[in-house]
Design a protein around this motif. Structure first.
Motif, PDB file in Angstrom:
ATOM      1  N   UNK A   8       0.700  -1.234   0.085  1.00 42.06           N
ATOM      2  CA  UNK A   8      -0.075  -0.293   0.050  1.00 42.06           C
ATOM      3  C   UNK A   8       0.657   1.174  -0.062  1.00 42.06           C
ATOM      4  N   UNK A   9       2.043   1.473   0.715  1.00 45.07           N
ATOM      5  CA  UNK A   9       2.838   2.618   0.899  1.00 45.07           C
ATOM      6  C   UNK A   9       3.719   2.556  -0.236  1.00 45.07           C
ATOM      7  N   UNK A  10       4.030   1.349  -0.830  1.00 45.06           N
ATOM      8  CA  UNK A  10       4.825   1.569  -2.276  1.00 45.06           C
ATOM      9  C   UNK A  10       4.120   1.964  -3.245  1.00 45.06           C
ATOM     10  N   UNK A  11       2.667   1.507  -3.261  1.00 46.94           N
ATOM     11  CA  UNK A  11       1.718   2.118  -4.307  1.00 46.94           C
ATOM     12  C   UNK A  11       1.699   3.550  -4.394  1.00 46.94           C
ATOM     13  N   UNK A  17       5.267   9.451  -7.779  1.00 47.45           N
ATOM     14  CA  UNK A  17       6.583   9.443  -8.636  1.00 47.45           C
ATOM     15  C   UNK A  17       5.968   9.670 -10.145  1.00 47.45           C
ATOM     16  N   UNK A  18       4.573   8.927 -10.469  1.00 47.51           N
ATOM     17  CA  UNK A  18       4.048   9.508 -11.794  1.00 47.51           C
ATOM     18  C   UNK A  18       3.607  10.750 -11.952  1.00 47.51           C
ATOM     19  N   UNK A  66      -8.049   5.840  -5.537  1.00 46.59           N
ATOM     20  CA  UNK A  66      -7.889   4.537  -5.211  1.00 46.59           C
ATOM     21  C   UNK A  66      -6.455   4.247  -4.296  1.00 46.59           C
ATOM     22  N   UNK A  67      -5.460   4.928  -4.227  1.00 39.64           N
ATOM     23  CA  UNK A  67      -4.350   4.998  -3.388  1.00 39.64           C
ATOM     24  C   UNK A  67      -4.730   5.451  -2.046  1.00 39.64           C
ATOM     25  N   UNK A  68      -5.791   6.412  -2.052  1.00 42.86           N
ATOM     26  CA  UNK A  68      -6.255   6.884  -0.651  1.00 42.86           C
ATOM     27  C   UNK A  68      -6.896   5.540   0.030  1.00 42.86           C
ATOM     28  N   UNK A  87       0.740  -5.168  -9.149  1.00 41.71           N
ATOM     29  CA  UNK A  87       0.315  -4.497 -10.435  1.00 41.71           C
ATOM     30  C   UNK A  87       0.367  -3.162 -10.581  1.00 41.71           C
ATOM     31  N   UNK A  88      -0.245  -2.391  -9.554  1.00 39.17           N
ATOM     32  CA  UNK A  88      -0.292  -1.127  -9.673  1.00 39.17           C
ATOM     33  C   UNK A  88       1.203  -0.397  -9.835  1.00 39.17           C
TER      34      UNK A  88
END
Length: 255
Positions: A8-11, A17-18, A66-68, A87-88
């Motif tokens: 989740x934190x890597x996402x 970064x994107x 989605x990230x939140x 995958x994200x």
């Protein structure tokens, strides 16, 4: 015991970064040229009107949602969130790779990066489409983002392929530029149906409609392309409506 999404934190970091690279790609800009400059340099019959690219704002807002959602304590352990796996993160890596390759005019390699991006989003789409009886949060912040993201990247991939054909002066199957442009538009319709029909997703085809109408608007002085894009867009729109009505009836029969 419920386990939270391990990535989740890597996402969140990958998504940040994107967004950063997207901002820098036009603020610096990367390679000394912004995205629009390159699009103008390789202008083809299926280049959409500039306003069409505003859909990226919607996509990134939904992906931020989605990230939140996957970071929250009460939702990070949901099967729908955990199913996204790594995958994200991969999709974010391929998104950034495409931007660098595109801006530095490695156009052929950028198609390969976009193909990997498309594949990673497709996996996310399939995994999130498998959610049965989704909550409102899952419907709007897990399923919807990847429907729109996949739809737009699918359409953009065809444009990217067209640019490679144009750049190299190829004539696939002996077709003229007009001929292979129409062929790519037809392939787009097949792609929209092939992806959206199994899960009965009426949203994804609407993204193709958005792209096709923008192509028709941009090429309104080129009658054949304008008419083809408009007619195909209208057909895909009717197909999307049919999917929505079909799914609503199917849902009502269950009760």
């Amino acid at each position: 015991m419920y386990h939270k999404h391990p990535y989740r934190w890597w996402n969140a970091a990958a998504f940040a970064a994107v967004i950063t690279i997207n901002i820098l790609s036009n603020a610096l800009p990367l390679g000394g040229r912004n995205t629009g400059d390159i699009s103008d340099q390789f202008y083809i019959y299926i280049t959409p009107a500039g306003y069409a690219f505003s859909i990226w704002s919607l996509i990134y807002v939904l992906l931020a949602g989605f990230v939140i959602y996957q970071l929250r304590r009460d939702t990070s352990s949901r099967d729908s969130v955990r199913a996204t796996g790594i995958w994200f993160i991969l999709s974010c890596i391929f998104n950034m790779a495409w931007l660098f390759l595109w801006h530095y005019l490695y156009i052929e390699w950028s198609v390969f990066a976009m193909l990997l991006l498309l594949a990673s989003i497709f996996v996310l789409y399939r995994k999130t489409r498998g959610i049965s009886s989704p909550s409102p949060g899952e419907r709007w912040l897990v399923k919807l983002p990847f429907s729109i993201y996949l739809g737009w990247v699918s359409a953009a991939f065809l444009v990217n392929v067209g640019i490679v054909i144009y750049k190299n002066g190829w004539s696939p199957l002996g077709l003229s530029e007009l001929g292979w442009s129409i062929a790519l538009l037809c392939i787009g319709v097949i792609l929209a149906v092939a992806i959206s029909y199994p899960p009965r997703d009426g949203i994804l085809p609407l993204v193709f409609v958005w792209a096709y109408i923008a192509i028709a608007v941009e090429h309104r002085d080129e009658g054949t392309i304008m008419l083809t894009a408009f007619v195909l867009g209208a057909l895909v729109f009717l197909y999307a409506l049919w999917l929505m009505i079909f799914k609503r009836r199917q849902h009502s029969y269950r009760y």
